[in-house]
Scaffold this motif. Structure first.
Motif, PDB file in Angstrom:
ATOM      1  N   UNK A 139      -4.929   5.065  -9.522  1.00 49.23           N
ATOM      2  CA  UNK A 139      -5.071   3.451  -8.333  1.00 49.23           C
ATOM      3  C   UNK A 139      -4.080   2.210  -9.097  1.00 49.23           C
ATOM      4  N   UNK A 140      -3.656   2.296 -10.131  1.00 44.34           N
ATOM      5  CA  UNK A 140      -2.790   0.966 -10.952  1.00 44.34           C
ATOM      6  C   UNK A 140      -1.294   1.486 -10.487  1.00 44.34           C
ATOM      7  N   UNK A 141      -0.651   3.365 -10.343  1.00 44.96           N
ATOM      8  CA  UNK A 141       0.175   3.906  -9.820  1.00 44.96           C
ATOM      9  C   UNK A 141      -0.195   3.046  -8.010  1.00 44.96           C
ATOM     10  N   UNK A 142      -0.860   2.925  -7.457  1.00 50.72           N
ATOM     11  CA  UNK A 142      -0.427   2.540  -5.924  1.00 50.72           C
ATOM     12  C   UNK A 142      -0.548   1.617  -5.819  1.00 50.72           C
ATOM     13  N   UNK A 143      -0.802   0.862  -6.710  1.00 51.87           N
ATOM     14  CA  UNK A 143      -0.423  -0.594  -6.533  1.00 51.87           C
ATOM     15  C   UNK A 143       0.940  -0.732  -6.627  1.00 51.87           C
ATOM     16  N   UNK A 144       0.984  -0.253  -7.878  1.00 55.10           N
ATOM     17  CA  UNK A 144       2.645  -0.268  -8.158  1.00 55.10           C
ATOM     18  C   UNK A 144       3.265  -0.201  -7.385  1.00 55.10           C
ATOM     19  N   UNK A 171       2.318 -18.947 -12.583  1.00 55.41           N
ATOM     20  CA  UNK A 171       3.366 -18.303 -12.814  1.00 55.41           C
ATOM     21  C   UNK A 171       2.558 -16.455 -12.792  1.00 55.41           C
ATOM     22  N   UNK A 172       1.322 -16.005 -12.663  1.00 61.92           N
ATOM     23  CA  UNK A 172       0.865 -15.291 -13.075  1.00 61.92           C
ATOM     24  C   UNK A 172       0.845 -14.321 -11.447  1.00 61.92           C
ATOM     25  N   UNK A 173       1.273 -14.453 -10.437  1.00 65.14           N
ATOM     26  CA  UNK A 173       1.661 -14.809  -9.340  1.00 65.14           C
ATOM     27  C   UNK A 173       2.796 -14.757  -9.000  1.00 65.14           C
ATOM     28  N   UNK A 174       3.897 -15.348  -9.529  1.00 67.82           N
ATOM     29  CA  UNK A 174       5.486 -14.322  -9.997  1.00 67.82           C
ATOM     30  C   UNK A 174       5.757 -12.836 -10.069  1.00 67.82           C
ATOM     31  N   UNK A 175       4.782 -12.556 -10.656  1.00 70.02           N
ATOM     32  CA  UNK A 175       5.093 -11.011 -10.862  1.00 70.02           C
ATOM     33  C   UNK A 175       4.629  -9.801  -9.647  1.00 70.02           C
ATOM     34  N   UNK A 176       5.116  -9.220  -8.974  1.00 73.73           N
ATOM     35  CA  UNK A 176       4.529  -8.953  -7.305  1.00 73.73           C
ATOM     36  C   UNK A 176       3.289  -7.771  -7.767  1.00 73.73           C
ATOM     37  N   UNK A 177       3.305  -7.049  -8.775  1.00 75.58           N
ATOM     38  CA  UNK A 177       1.874  -5.812  -9.036  1.00 75.58           C
ATOM     39  C   UNK A 177       0.820  -6.873  -9.273  1.00 75.58           C
TER      40      UNK A 177
END
Length: 445
Positions: A139-144, A171-177
């Motif tokens: 699932x993490x790969x799909x979100x990536x 800060x936690x929302x600046x990373x797209x994943x």
């Protein structure tokens, strides 16, 4: 913020919302507009991208060719939120990003907008869970992949805005994943009055609501405005709950869906008691197993809008295998509902009402509290009965629907207003029929 609810720590669940005063069933607990929202891609041609109203003809944005509006007024009001999105959509044409990517981008644009103040003081975006640490690798790969699409989608618009994004986004929302994960775990499906999905939105404070498979509150939408209403009497300090999923499923299936999508194991009273499972699996197992196995094929025909073949399949299954299974059985109910949909699409009203009326006693058993799904089903059947000039039956069915809809949607909701008009039409037609009958009798020698 309405004083009728407050944030608290729910034992075993983390953050939650509870009542600060007694709330009667049917009362509006809370109402809010989304921080960000978007119309679903599959309905992009049918729903206004500003007010979320369905219309047969809509004006199309001449730049991105995707956004559509009721009229010039809706288009002008939407422009402040659409102008950045418009540029991003044009840069990807003819590709269209997924709903979650578009919603994440709209969230960024909303936070970058100086006119968008933070009215959601109960729960900040920073506090929203991403669940990345507990997520399966697949699932993490799909979100990536979605995060990469978000990067590509935003490339044109955020060029040179890095500084602005750093100051505007947590800060936690600046990373797209992380942002994509937060969006997919916390967004709400926006539906029309008849519970058909039309979009997705983020309503930060109401993300605090915890799940229960038999909740004390329901959410309905009026346009993009989300309304939280009580369906049972609620005491002060009692937790407010909603259902994250459609609850008409076996305990095992509900728990699996909640764990896959929301990353928790449900231990509500409804799940721990498994009180409806035996009823849902009533009848001869060898027979209902065949109905269960047929459902994926039927769903495929429905997805392809092959209504004639779908109705023939359902009719055959229900008249042969289904004859050995009671109407209460979950899989027979699902096939009956599919047959109802197919009959309506084909304009076979007698068939449709036959299937619809078979579902009503079953819905009554599975939705003991006022529930929008039950109310809308009654309203659909009432409209069919009315069309077939079964006026007394229609009025009775509309009355049953009204007893539910007035609590789940409120007196001022367009669906409630429509239902009241239908009831008045039935009464007027019955009065007219009585008047004609009296005149006829008075002329009889």
């Amino acid at each position: 913020m309405a004083p009728r609810l407050e944030r608290f720590v729910s034992p075993g669940k983390g953050n939650g919302l509870r009542a600060t005063a007694s709330i009667r069933r049917g009362e509006l607990v809370y109402s809010t507009e989304p921080l960000a929202c978007c119309v679903s891609n599959r309905l992009a041609r049918d729903v206004c991208h500003h007010c979320f109203t369905r219309r047969e003809t809509l004006l199309r944005c001449s730049h991105c060719k995707m956004a559509r509006y009721c009229n010039i007024s809706c288009q002008k009001q939407a422009w402040s939120g659409h102008k950045r999105e418009c540029k991003c959509l044009r840069s990807l044409l003819p590709r269209i990003p997924t709903d979650s990517v578009r919603l994440a981008a709209r969230l960024i644009f909303a936070l970058l907008s100086t006119s968008k103040g933070s009215s959601e003081e109960l729960y900040t975006l920073e506090e929203h869970e991403s669940h990345l640490s507990s997520m399966p690798e697949q699932k993490k790969q799909g979100l990536s992949q979605l995060a990469s699409m978000l990067d590509l989608y935003l490339q044109q618009e955020v060029l040179g805005l890095a500084q602005e994004m750093t100051s505007a986004l947590p800060p936690s929302c600046q990373e797209p994943l992380s942002l994509i994960a937060k969006v997919t775990c916390n967004c709400f499906t926006i539906s029309d009055g008849e519970l058909q999905e039309i979009g997705v939105g983020l309503y930060p404070s109401l993300s605090l609501l915890n799940h229960d498979c038999r909740p004390n509150c329901v959410m309905v939408f009026e346009g993009t405005k989300l309304q939280l209403r009580a369906v049972r009497d609620i005491n002060p300090e009692e937790e407010l709950t909603i259902s994250y999923i459609e609850t008409l499923s076996l305990t095992e299936d509900r728990r699996r869906q909640l764990e896959d999508q929301y990353h928790f194991m449900c231990h509500c009273q409804h799940c721990d008691s498994q009180d409806k499972d035996e009823l849902m699996l009533s009848g001869d197992e060898a027979s209902w197993s065949l109905l269960k196995e047929a459902l994926p094929r039927l769903e495929g025909q429905k997805a392809e809008s092959d209504w004639q073949a779908l109705l023939e399949s359902c009719s055959h299954l229900l008249s042969t295998i289904g004859a050995n299974v009671p109407d209460d059985n979950l899989y027979k109910l699902r096939i009956t509902d599919v047959a109802l949909d197919a009959s309506i699409h084909l304009g076979l009203w007698e068939e449709a009402v036959k299937y619809g009326e078979r579902t009503l006693p079953v819905y009554r058993q599975y939705y003991p509290d006022p529930h929008p799904v039950h109310g809308v089903q009654l309203m659909r059947i009432g409209k069919l009965q009315h069309y077939l000039e079964r006026i007394e039956d229609a009025l009775d069915t509309f009355k049953q629907a009204y007893q539910i809809i007035k609590l789940t949607h409120g007196d001022s909701h367009p669906l409630t207003t429509d239902l009241l008009m239908k009831m008045e039409e039935c009464r007027a037609e019955m009065d007219q029929q009585s008047s004609i009958a009296r005149r006829h009798l008075s002329r009889t020698p």
